[in-house]
Scaffold this active site. Structure first.
Site, PDB file in Angstrom:
ATOM      1  N   HIS A  99       0.845  -1.195   0.000  1.00 27.40           N
ATOM      2  CA  HIS A  99       0.000   0.000   0.000  1.00 27.40           C
ATOM      3  C   HIS A  99       0.883   1.249   0.000  1.00 27.40           C
ATOM      4  CE1 HIS A  99      -3.136  -2.802   0.981  1.00 27.40           C
ATOM      5  NE2 HIS A  99      -2.568  -3.105   2.115  1.00 27.40           N
ATOM      6  N   GLU A 116      -1.286  -0.478   8.244  1.00 25.10           N
ATOM      7  CA  GLU A 116      -2.252  -1.384   8.851  1.00 25.10           C
ATOM      8  C   GLU A 116      -1.613  -2.254   9.916  1.00 25.10           C
ATOM      9  OE1 GLU A 116      -3.336  -3.114   5.074  1.00 25.10           O
ATOM     10  OE2 GLU A 116      -2.342  -4.994   5.548  1.00 25.10           O
ATOM     11  N   HIS A 174       3.488  -7.396   1.699  1.00 28.88           N
ATOM     12  CA  HIS A 174       2.855  -8.321   2.650  1.00 28.88           C
ATOM     13  C   HIS A 174       1.794  -9.182   1.994  1.00 28.88           C
ATOM     14  CE1 HIS A 174       0.288  -4.713   2.644  1.00 28.88           C
ATOM     15  NE2 HIS A 174      -0.705  -5.524   2.890  1.00 28.88           N
ATOM     16  N   ARG A 194      -1.144  -4.815  -6.227  1.00 25.87           N
ATOM     17  CA  ARG A 194      -0.892  -6.253  -6.220  1.00 25.87           C
ATOM     18  C   ARG A 194       0.338  -6.543  -7.062  1.00 25.87           C
ATOM     19  NH1 ARG A 194      -6.232  -7.796  -8.314  1.00 25.87           N
ATOM     20  NH2 ARG A 194      -7.299  -7.390  -6.369  1.00 25.87           N
TER      21      ARG A 194
HETATM   22 ZN   LIG Z   1      -2.773  -4.933   3.126  1.00 20.07          ZN
END
Ligand SMILES: [Zn+2]
Length: 325
Positions: A99, A116, A174, A194
């Site tokens: 991200h 996150e 991740h 992605r």
């Molecule tokens: Zn994520």
């Protein structure tokens, strides 16, 4: 004081399972439920109030009706609601992804970046996730790994167990692995780049889109350092474990033997996600999987019953806000 129960929205991404329905009591007609968005005020999904006189309002409508002050003083300058909380049931591997940070995301996607945190509620024996790189690589090497399909040889694979915590700053590569069920507390953003998807196709039968150039722009290619396991602090009748405390959100896990009292001050709303047991939260019954929104400045909120929950707020890092005794 104001506490309302929330009802989530759901996502049926291809890697999801059925545990959120089978074990967490989620009512959803999808065959598989990948995610329930428990605290959500985003264009891609919103939770709704599910108790009391505001029953049926989206979280955004609830905030508009009662006034922005219920978000708290730490949110005064926020243009969008700051935090998103999800339950994620990975029956299969999620794509390897990254991200962007706030600056990049605002410039290219018009929304905040995403830092996150995952709290592993449950996992199968031997379950693994991907958390950053094993060793430092250059952006050119990273591009080569994606091109040559060798990325998985260079990522840091971590065997997980129940109760593990992972803090994932924006820019960290991740992937949640199969057999892992997490609570995710994150910035309110849905921007994901992605880089590897195991050659899968989406629900429409086509390979899911990759975002390689943007991922290379934003990925931190230094090796990650594992965060230390958080330590529980004991109080009378309950304990508190700080899972994350960053400028975007603070998340604390409560393990309550019989009762506890929260002090929700003027600085921030609180989101309470029940992850085990059952309790009365003020006058409302909460079971495993249930979510509650508590207005800022609610003052003391009583918890009665044996349970565990994660309390998420938006507070400034390093400020001690959990002063309740
Ligand atoms: Zn994520």
């Amino acid at each position: 004081m104001a506490v309302v129960k929330l009802s989530p929205c759901f996502k049926d991404y291809i890697w999801g399972g059925t545990r959120l329905r089978d074990e967490f009591g989620k009512q959803c007609h999808f065959d598989t439920i990948a995610e329930s968005w428990e605290l959500a005020c985003h264009k891609d999904g919103s939770c709704t109030v599910a108790s009391g006189e505001y029953n049926g309002l989206t979280l955004e409508q609830y905030i508009d009706t009662k006034g922005k002050q219920i978000m708290g003083t730490s949110c005064e300058n926020d243009k969008v609601f700051p935090v998103l909380v999800k339950l994620i049931d990975a029956k299969n591997d999620l794509s390897v992804q990254v991200h962007p940070d706030d600056e990049y995301a605002m410039r290219t996607e018009g929304e905040p970046g995403k830092t996150e945190m995952w709290y592993v509620i449950d996992c199968l024996d031997g379950a693994e996730l991907i958390y950053g790189f094993k060793e430092k690589v250059t952006p050119q090497q990273f591009a080569g790994m994606i091109r040559d399909n060798t990325l998985l040889e260079y990522v840091n694979k971590v065997r997980v167990k129940k109760g593990d915590v992972f803090f994932i700053p924006s820019g960290t590569l991740h992937a949640i692995g199969k057999g892992i069920l997490v609570a995710e507390i994150q910035q309110n953003s849905n921007t994901t780049y992605r880089v590897y998807d195991y050659g899968r196709v989406g629900n429409d039968g086509k390979p899911r889109e990759l975002h390689i150039d943007k991922a290379i722009d934003v990925t931190d290619t230094k090796p990650v350092t594992m965060s230390p396991m958080p330590v529980a602090v004991e109080y009378e009748g309950y304990s508190c474990t700080t899972l994350a405390d960053c400028k975007y959100f603070t998340a604390v896990k409560y393990d309550v033997q019989s009762k506890a009292k929260l002090d929700i001050d003027h600085r921030s709303f609180a989101h309470l996600l029940m992850i085990d047991g059952e309790a009365k939260i003020d006058e409302l019954i909460g079971k495993k999987g249930d979510s509650f929104f508590i207005d800022a400045s609610s003052g003391s909120v009583r918890i009665n019953g044996r349970c565990s929950f994660i309390l998420s707020r938006k507070l400034q890092k390093g400020i001690d806000i959990f002063g309740e005794k």
